[in-house]
Scaffold this motif. Structure first.
Motif, PDB file in Angstrom:
ATOM      1  N   LYS A   1       0.751  -1.138   0.094  1.00 56.35           N
ATOM      2  CA  LYS A   1       0.186   0.128  -0.015  1.00 56.35           C
ATOM      3  C   LYS A   1       0.869   1.349   0.002  1.00 56.35           C
ATOM      4  O   LYS A   1       1.587   1.380   0.783  1.00 56.35           O
ATOM      5  CB  LYS A   1      -0.941   0.154   1.236  1.00 56.35           C
ATOM      6  CG  LYS A   1      -2.205  -0.716   0.998  1.00 56.35           C
ATOM      7  CD  LYS A   1      -3.324  -0.588   2.179  1.00 56.35           C
ATOM      8  CE  LYS A   1      -4.415  -1.446   2.045  1.00 56.35           C
ATOM      9  NZ  LYS A   1      -5.369  -1.014   2.755  1.00 56.35           N
ATOM     10  N   ARG A   2       0.823   2.183  -0.928  1.00 53.21           N
ATOM     11  CA  ARG A   2       1.610   3.232  -1.156  1.00 53.21           C
ATOM     12  C   ARG A   2       0.781   4.648  -1.001  1.00 53.21           C
ATOM     13  O   ARG A   2      -0.446   4.477  -1.852  1.00 53.21           O
ATOM     14  CB  ARG A   2       2.333   3.125  -2.479  1.00 53.21           C
ATOM     15  CG  ARG A   2       3.187   4.570  -2.960  1.00 53.21           C
ATOM     16  CD  ARG A   2       3.734   4.329  -4.347  1.00 53.21           C
ATOM     17  NE  ARG A   2       2.727   4.251  -5.139  1.00 53.21           N
ATOM     18  CZ  ARG A   2       2.212   5.437  -5.822  1.00 53.21           C
ATOM     19  NH1 ARG A   2       2.597   6.425  -5.338  1.00 53.21           N
ATOM     20  NH2 ARG A   2       1.190   5.196  -6.828  1.00 53.21           N
ATOM     21  N   TYR A   3       0.947   5.609  -0.351  1.00 57.25           N
ATOM     22  CA  TYR A   3       0.353   6.668  -0.441  1.00 57.25           C
ATOM     23  C   TYR A   3       0.710   7.587  -1.501  1.00 57.25           C
ATOM     24  O   TYR A   3       1.896   8.031  -1.665  1.00 57.25           O
ATOM     25  CB  TYR A   3       0.423   7.623   0.883  1.00 57.25           C
ATOM     26  CG  TYR A   3      -0.183   8.740   0.885  1.00 57.25           C
ATOM     27  CD1 TYR A   3      -1.804   8.570   1.242  1.00 57.25           C
ATOM     28  CD2 TYR A   3       0.149   9.913   0.785  1.00 57.25           C
ATOM     29  CE1 TYR A   3      -2.480   9.653   1.504  1.00 57.25           C
ATOM     30  CE2 TYR A   3      -0.816  11.063   1.282  1.00 57.25           C
ATOM     31  CZ  TYR A   3      -2.078  10.837   1.336  1.00 57.25           C
ATOM     32  OH  TYR A   3      -2.863  11.982   1.593  1.00 57.25           O
ATOM     33  N   ASP A   4      -0.215   7.869  -2.561  1.00 56.35           N
ATOM     34  CA  ASP A   4       0.128   8.600  -3.679  1.00 56.35           C
ATOM     35  C   ASP A   4      -0.007   9.944  -3.248  1.00 56.35           C
ATOM     36  O   ASP A   4      -1.291  10.700  -2.967  1.00 56.35           O
ATOM     37  CB  ASP A   4      -0.797   8.198  -4.759  1.00 56.35           C
ATOM     38  CG  ASP A   4      -0.139   8.774  -6.037  1.00 56.35           C
ATOM     39  OD1 ASP A   4      -0.171   9.921  -6.249  1.00 56.35           O
ATOM     40  OD2 ASP A   4       0.128   7.918  -7.046  1.00 56.35           O
ATOM     41  N   GLU A   5       0.741  10.942  -3.387  1.00 55.69           N
ATOM     42  CA  GLU A   5       0.812  12.394  -2.824  1.00 55.69           C
ATOM     43  C   GLU A   5       0.177  13.115  -3.982  1.00 55.69           C
ATOM     44  O   GLU A   5      -0.201  14.207  -3.621  1.00 55.69           O
ATOM     45  CB  GLU A   5       2.043  12.683  -2.656  1.00 55.69           C
ATOM     46  CG  GLU A   5       2.696  12.310  -1.251  1.00 55.69           C
ATOM     47  CD  GLU A   5       4.248  12.643  -1.062  1.00 55.69           C
ATOM     48  OE1 GLU A   5       4.872  13.394  -1.770  1.00 55.69           O
ATOM     49  OE2 GLU A   5       4.737  12.249  -0.005  1.00 55.69           O
ATOM     50  N   ASN A   6       0.029  12.701  -5.222  1.00 52.88           N
ATOM     51  CA  ASN A   6      -0.463  13.467  -6.199  1.00 52.88           C
ATOM     52  C   ASN A   6      -2.171  13.417  -6.031  1.00 52.88           C
ATOM     53  O   ASN A   6      -2.686  14.322  -6.600  1.00 52.88           O
ATOM     54  CB  ASN A   6      -0.090  13.033  -7.684  1.00 52.88           C
ATOM     55  CG  ASN A   6       1.201  12.900  -7.876  1.00 52.88           C
ATOM     56  OD1 ASN A   6       1.974  14.069  -7.559  1.00 52.88           O
ATOM     57  ND2 ASN A   6       1.880  12.031  -8.498  1.00 52.88           N
ATOM     58  N   ILE A   7      -2.680  12.286  -5.612  1.00 49.86           N
ATOM     59  CA  ILE A   7      -4.041  12.166  -5.496  1.00 49.86           C
ATOM     60  C   ILE A   7      -4.394  12.260  -4.151  1.00 49.86           C
ATOM     61  O   ILE A   7      -5.602  12.028  -3.798  1.00 49.86           O
ATOM     62  CB  ILE A   7      -4.750  11.087  -6.253  1.00 49.86           C
ATOM     63  CG1 ILE A   7      -3.934   9.766  -5.896  1.00 49.86           C
ATOM     64  CG2 ILE A   7      -4.289  11.164  -7.776  1.00 49.86           C
ATOM     65  CD1 ILE A   7      -4.699   8.469  -6.419  1.00 49.86           C
ATOM     66  N   ASN A   8      -3.400  12.072  -3.157  1.00 51.16           N
ATOM     67  CA  ASN A   8      -3.755  12.016  -1.874  1.00 51.16           C
ATOM     68  C   ASN A   8      -4.550  10.998  -1.586  1.00 51.16           C
ATOM     69  O   ASN A   8      -5.639  11.087  -0.439  1.00 51.16           O
ATOM     70  CB  ASN A   8      -4.382  13.444  -1.294  1.00 51.16           C
ATOM     71  CG  ASN A   8      -3.575  14.521  -1.545  1.00 51.16           C
ATOM     72  OD1 ASN A   8      -2.372  14.542  -1.080  1.00 51.16           O
ATOM     73  ND2 ASN A   8      -4.210  15.654  -1.928  1.00 51.16           N
ATOM     74  N   LYS A   9      -4.473   9.614  -2.001  1.00 49.39           N
ATOM     75  CA  LYS A   9      -5.084   8.577  -1.449  1.00 49.39           C
ATOM     76  C   LYS A   9      -4.083   7.378  -1.484  1.00 49.39           C
ATOM     77  O   LYS A   9      -2.925   7.491  -2.123  1.00 49.39           O
ATOM     78  CB  LYS A   9      -6.030   8.110  -2.742  1.00 49.39           C
ATOM     79  CG  LYS A   9      -7.284   8.985  -3.162  1.00 49.39           C
ATOM     80  CD  LYS A   9      -8.200   8.742  -3.792  1.00 49.39           C
ATOM     81  CE  LYS A   9      -9.466   9.482  -3.942  1.00 49.39           C
ATOM     82  NZ  LYS A   9     -10.075   9.235  -2.948  1.00 49.39           N
ATOM     83  N   TRP A  10      -4.333   6.296  -0.784  1.00 50.07           N
ATOM     84  CA  TRP A  10      -3.487   4.953  -0.529  1.00 50.07           C
ATOM     85  C   TRP A  10      -4.051   4.138  -1.976  1.00 50.07           C
ATOM     86  O   TRP A  10      -4.979   4.106  -2.114  1.00 50.07           O
ATOM     87  CB  TRP A  10      -3.973   4.219   0.505  1.00 50.07           C
ATOM     88  CG  TRP A  10      -3.323   4.948   1.833  1.00 50.07           C
ATOM     89  CD1 TRP A  10      -3.930   5.884   2.784  1.00 50.07           C
ATOM     90  CD2 TRP A  10      -1.969   4.686   2.482  1.00 50.07           C
ATOM     91  NE1 TRP A  10      -3.185   6.124   3.600  1.00 50.07           N
ATOM     92  CE2 TRP A  10      -1.790   5.651   3.561  1.00 50.07           C
ATOM     93  CE3 TRP A  10      -0.904   3.950   1.947  1.00 50.07           C
ATOM     94  CZ2 TRP A  10      -0.603   5.487   4.100  1.00 50.07           C
ATOM     95  CZ3 TRP A  10       0.221   3.967   2.848  1.00 50.07           C
ATOM     96  CH2 TRP A  10       0.238   4.846   3.716  1.00 50.07           C
ATOM     97  N   VAL A  11      -2.938   3.676  -2.622  1.00 51.02           N
ATOM     98  CA  VAL A  11      -3.144   2.994  -3.677  1.00 51.02           C
ATOM     99  C   VAL A  11      -2.581   1.326  -3.363  1.00 51.02           C
ATOM    100  O   VAL A  11      -1.517   1.282  -2.646  1.00 51.02           O
ATOM    101  CB  VAL A  11      -2.218   3.523  -5.011  1.00 51.02           C
ATOM    102  CG1 VAL A  11      -2.298   2.568  -6.109  1.00 51.02           C
ATOM    103  CG2 VAL A  11      -2.821   4.885  -5.021  1.00 51.02           C
TER     104      VAL A  11
END
Length: 932
Positions: free
Chosen positions: A627-637
């Motif tokens: 699980k990676r936090y995507d700072e561009n969309i501010n969501k966990w992927v």
């Protein structure tokens, strides 16, 4: 006690025992023949039952139809023998509390009230093989014993009962047929209360060579005394210890009579003096009961030699009646092909009983010749361990045939205990459907290990047929290396509920450059430095801190220095959301310093998970994700991890990500089911050109009920090429595009579950266009029909069609001097300065000049010929045209001199002669005698 059917007087016959023959008629369908004497109230008998006797009344012959010869023990001359049929008292029956029948004698039933007891005493005395039993019954709190019943079990499979009319004493007498140790049990019953007492006895039986009684020759159904034949009226009989000659003097039929009447041990002794062939002939006609008695005393070697000479039918008859241990010892001594034929005709249960007590290796050798169907039935009747021993000992082809026919549950039990390598070897030639059915029932670990040892083709066949819910727990047991040998198309179709990234292989990217250096390392944190990062190439930026094995990345430009920070995290510090069933293995963060993160185009993380964590948490190997936090969309992927290898303690995974940030390795008990569909994979253009951009596009539809954050990955030749993050609302379909640039060649492509191959074509090579195109008509310049001539000579017109002659011949030309000019012009290949040549000797100019400009090469150029060839042809044409023009001008200049030209003019012509003239004229070295 039943129905009295006959009464005869006993004769003065040696004791023991007294055997009786005869027949009785009964209207009972089931019952028990009991013979007693007036001196013994408890006697041995034989039972009959079942449908084999048909409907009432039944006609019973004994010995023969009934299982054992009826015997009366201890009768003396003058005593009366009573023969009864009792439908309720089989020899091995005892009574239990509450009434009813028990199939075999059992332990006494204890009194429910300890104050109510039935006491039994027992005493024995022996007279040779005859044993007398007597005792008393008394009660405690049960009243009179007049209605009590006592059962005496003789320990050889027979028993008798007595019911008391008065008093409490009982007695019985019994004779034993064989040596042995027997336990005599007396069990008494009254009002559901029982008591018992046992005594162990040793009985030594005296062998009697001749029977003690024989069937009566009289009519009717009664019993008669045995009267041995005397004088010459009867059949010849052997003495108690006959010689071989005496035995051979008997016919087969006489031997049969003799053997049937003799004691089994005596017959066994006689058999040793006869050949196997003769013995087999005798046994073919003997009574089966007697044969079985004799075979029980023969050695396995002797018995097998006789059966080798006997018919298969007789073998089957004998083996069906022999005890399993004896039969097992004999069958393996028979010739294998004969033994196989016998086993083929025996019931599977009979053979199974022999196999249980026999050596598996010996039976396996015979089973190689038995049909697969019969072998399967036999192995189904023994325990899995024994069946497994046989299965790995028979030939592989035979084992496969057995497995193909065996019951699936039994087969699964067998493959559960044999070694996986042996199991795989057997399954190689079994149909995929059968293997799939078997391994679906075998435990997951055992089945997965067997699949690990299967060839790729066999494994692929199994994967196509096994139910997905079975494979989900069996395939992960295999090593990734073996698992990924199955084509991706097969795996993706067979496992629709498993994420594509978990079940498709990866070719690890090729890394360039040096390993990063550790600048600073503290507990829970490490800083790395990487120098000289190349544009669009994979470079290692992190190595080794738990749980990371290696992290590599690509950048869109050359970078002199990259600083990377790795730090351990926990769930609370990074606010990691965990769904129901998910477990956290490790959390960490990766950061690129100095604004380098924006230049990163793709990252690739290799990490490991300890096997002990899988076991303790019951985690499925295909459930591992990052699980990676995507700072561009501010969501966990959530990125599905790909299992790439294993060792004794760890399982290694990889994940591709478009950027780095807070990350966590998680797993669950079950595999997350994809709730999306990817379709419409398109290439634009369809045939890309090398070193030119082209697009790969597809569409994703969210089939779930929640917003989908989808990591779209592009794989080319199983190597990760690109990745992007998409946000798709429930029910929404979103298109996504990757832009690629490849050299010419053929490539494999995968986006999610979509597979394709495409061809990148090489750039077209530029071609040189010659305009205007040379045509045959321009080449015909040498013919020049309008050429001026001093005088119109007829030969000038004939010249174009004239063929060159080997040597010039004098033609009747009007004037030799008037010819040179036209001949010099027309015949471009002749030596113009030689004025003595006549026009006839010159070759035709136009036909010879035209072929020099070959048109076909130019046409081939239109079909793709080399540019270089075109240029060479053009140069040749130009040279030839130049030469022709040169000759023409020379001819034109000399024509004005006429025959009165000075020698200087001739000299000038000779001095201007070139090799090109010979080339054009076609002269060879043979014309050197011509004057110039």
């Amino acid at each position: 006690m039943g129905v009295l059917v006959n009464t005869v007087n006993a004769q003065g016959i040696p004791v023991p025992p007294l055997r009786i023959w005869g027949s009785i008629t009964s209207n009972l369908n089931n019952g028990y023949v009991i013979a007693t004497t007036n001196g013994s109230t408890c006697a041995k008998g034989a039972a009959f039952s079942g449908s084999s006797y048909g409907t009432s009344p039944n006609f019973l012959n004994f010995p023969g139809d009934i299982p054992a010869t009826t015997v009366v023990e201890g009768a003396t001359d003058g005593q009366t023998i009573n023969v009864f049929i009792d439908p309720s008292e089989p020899t091995t029956t005892t009574y239990k509390s509450g009434g009813g029948i028990i199939a075999a004698p059992g332990a006494p039933v204890s009194a429910l009230n300890v104050s109510e007891r039935l006491n039994v005493s027992i005493g024995t005395s022996a007279n040779g093989a005859i044993y007398n039993v007597s005792g008393n019954i008394s009660t405690s709190g049960l009243g009179s014993v007049s209605d009590a019943t006592v059962n005496i079990n003789w320990g050889d499979g027979t028993a008798c009962t007595q019911t008391f009319s008065s008093g409490g004493s009982y007695s019985g007498v019994h004779g034993y047929d064989d040596d042995g140790i027997y336990t005599i049990t007396a069990i008494a019953y009254k009002n559901g209360v029982g008591a018992g007492l046992t005594t162990t006895l040793v009985s030594v039986v005296t062998v009697v060579a001749q029977p003690t009684a024989a069937p009566s020759t009289g009519g009717g159904g009664g019993f008669g005394p045995y009267i041995p034949p005397s004088g010459g009226g009867g059949a010849r009989r052997a003495t108690p210890t006959p010689t071989s000659d005496e035995l051979l003097e008997l016919t087969i039929e006489e031997s049969v009579d003799q053997f049937n009447d003799a004691d089994s041990e005596a017959v066994a002794g006689w058999i040793s003096k006869l050949s196997s062939t003769r013995s087999a002939a005798i046994f073919e006609l003997m009574d089966l009961e007697k044969v079985i008695e004799v075979f029980a005393t023969l050695t396995a070697e002797t018995a097998s030699s006789i059966l080798d000479e006997s018919t298969v039918a007789k073998n089957v008859e004998i083996f069906n009646s022999l005890d399993a241990e004896k039969a097992s010892a004999i069958i393996v001594e028979i010739q294998e092909d004969k033994a196989a034929e016998v086993i083929e005709n025996l019931s599977a249960t009979v053979v199974a009983e022999m196999l249980k007590v026999g050596e598996s290796s010996e039976f396996a050798s015979i089973f190689n010749l038995v049909s697969d169907e019969q072998n399967a039935l036999i192995l189904e009747s023994v325990d899995a361990e024994k069946a497994g021993e046989v299965l790995v000992l028979v030939r592989l082809s035979k084992a496969a045939g057995i497995v193909e026919n065996i019951d699936v549950e039994k087969g699964a039990a067998i493959f559960e205990i044999i070694t996986p390598s042996s199991g795989a070897l057997i399954m190689e030639t079994v149909t995929s459907q059968k293997v799939s059915d078997l391994l679906s029932l075998v435990s997951a670990i055992q089945a997965g290990t067997v699949m690990e040892n299967l060839t790729t083709s066999s494994l692929t066949g199994v994967v196509k047929l096994m139910p997905e819910k079975k494979m989900i727990y069996r395939l992960p047991v295999m090593s990734p290396e073996r698992f990924f040998l199955v084509p991706a198309s097969v795996l993706l179709e067979a496992l629709p509920s498993v994420p594509a990234e978990a079940i498709t292989k990866e070719v690890l990217p090729k890394v360039s450059g040096n390993k990063p250096e550790v600048v600073l390392s503290t507990q829970g944190s490490s800083i790395y430095q990487q120098t000289s990062v190349g544009e669009d190439s994979w470079n290692t930026i992190i190595s080794s801190p738990h749980p990371l094995d290696q992290v590599i990345a690509k950048f869109d430009k050359d970078i002199n220095e990259v600083i990377i920070t790795v730090q351990e995290e926990d769930q609370s510090t990074i606010s990691l959301p965990l769904e129901k069933g998910e477990s956290l293995y490790s959390a960490f963060s990766i950061a690129l310093d100095g604004g380098i993160a924006s230049s990163m185009t793709l990252g690739h993380v290799s990490f490991y998970v300890e096997k002990s964590w899988f076991d303790s948490k019951n985690i499925h190997k295909w459930s591992i994700r990052i699980k990676r936090y995507d700072e561009n969309i501010n969501k966990w992927v959530a990125h599905t991890a790909k299992r790439v290898s294993e060792d004794d303690t760890k399982v290694y995974y990889t994940v591709s990500v478009p950027s780095f940030s807070n990350m966590a390795v998680i797993g669950s008990n079950s595999i997350p089911t994809p709730e999306f569909v990817v379709k419409n994979l398109v290439l634009n253009p369809f045939f890309p050109t090398a070193d030119e951009d082209f697009e790969i596009s597809a569409r994703i539809t969210n089939t779930g009920t929640e917003t989908l954050v989808y990591p779209a990955n592009l794989w080319v030749n199983d190597i990760i090429e690109n990745s992007q993050i998409l946000i798709v609302e429930p029910g929404e379909t979103v298109s996504f595009v990757f832009t690629e640039n490849k050299t010419n060649g053929r490539y494999g492509l995968r986006v999610e579950r979509l597979l394709a191959t495409f061809q990148v074509r090489a750039k077209p090579v530029p071609t040189v266009t010659v305009a205007p195109k040379p045509k045959p008509t321009p080449v015909a310049v040498p013919s020049l029909p309008a050429q001026p001539t001093p005088k119109p000579v007829v030969t000038v017109k004939a010249t174009p069609t004239a063929t060159p002659l080997p040597k010039p011949t004098a033609a009747p030309a009007p004037k030799p001097t008037s010819v040179p000019v036209p001949t010099a012009v027309v015949a471009t290949a002749t030596a113009a300065p030689v004025v003595k040549e006549t026009p006839i000797s010159q070759p035709t100019p136009t036909p010879t000049a035209t072929p020099i400009l070959v048109e076909k090469p130019l046409e081939e150029d239109e079909e793709g010929s080399s540019t270089l060839l075109i240029i060479i042809i053009i140069v040749i044409v130009l040279v030839v045209l130049g030469g022709l023009g040169f000759v023409f001008m020379r001819g034109k200049g000399s024509g004005g001199s006429g025959p009165g030209n000075s020698p200087d003019s001739t000299s000038d012509k000779e001095s201007s002669y070139t090799e090109l003239d010979d080339l054009i004229s076609g002269k060879d070295e043979d014309n050197k005698e011509d004057p110039k």
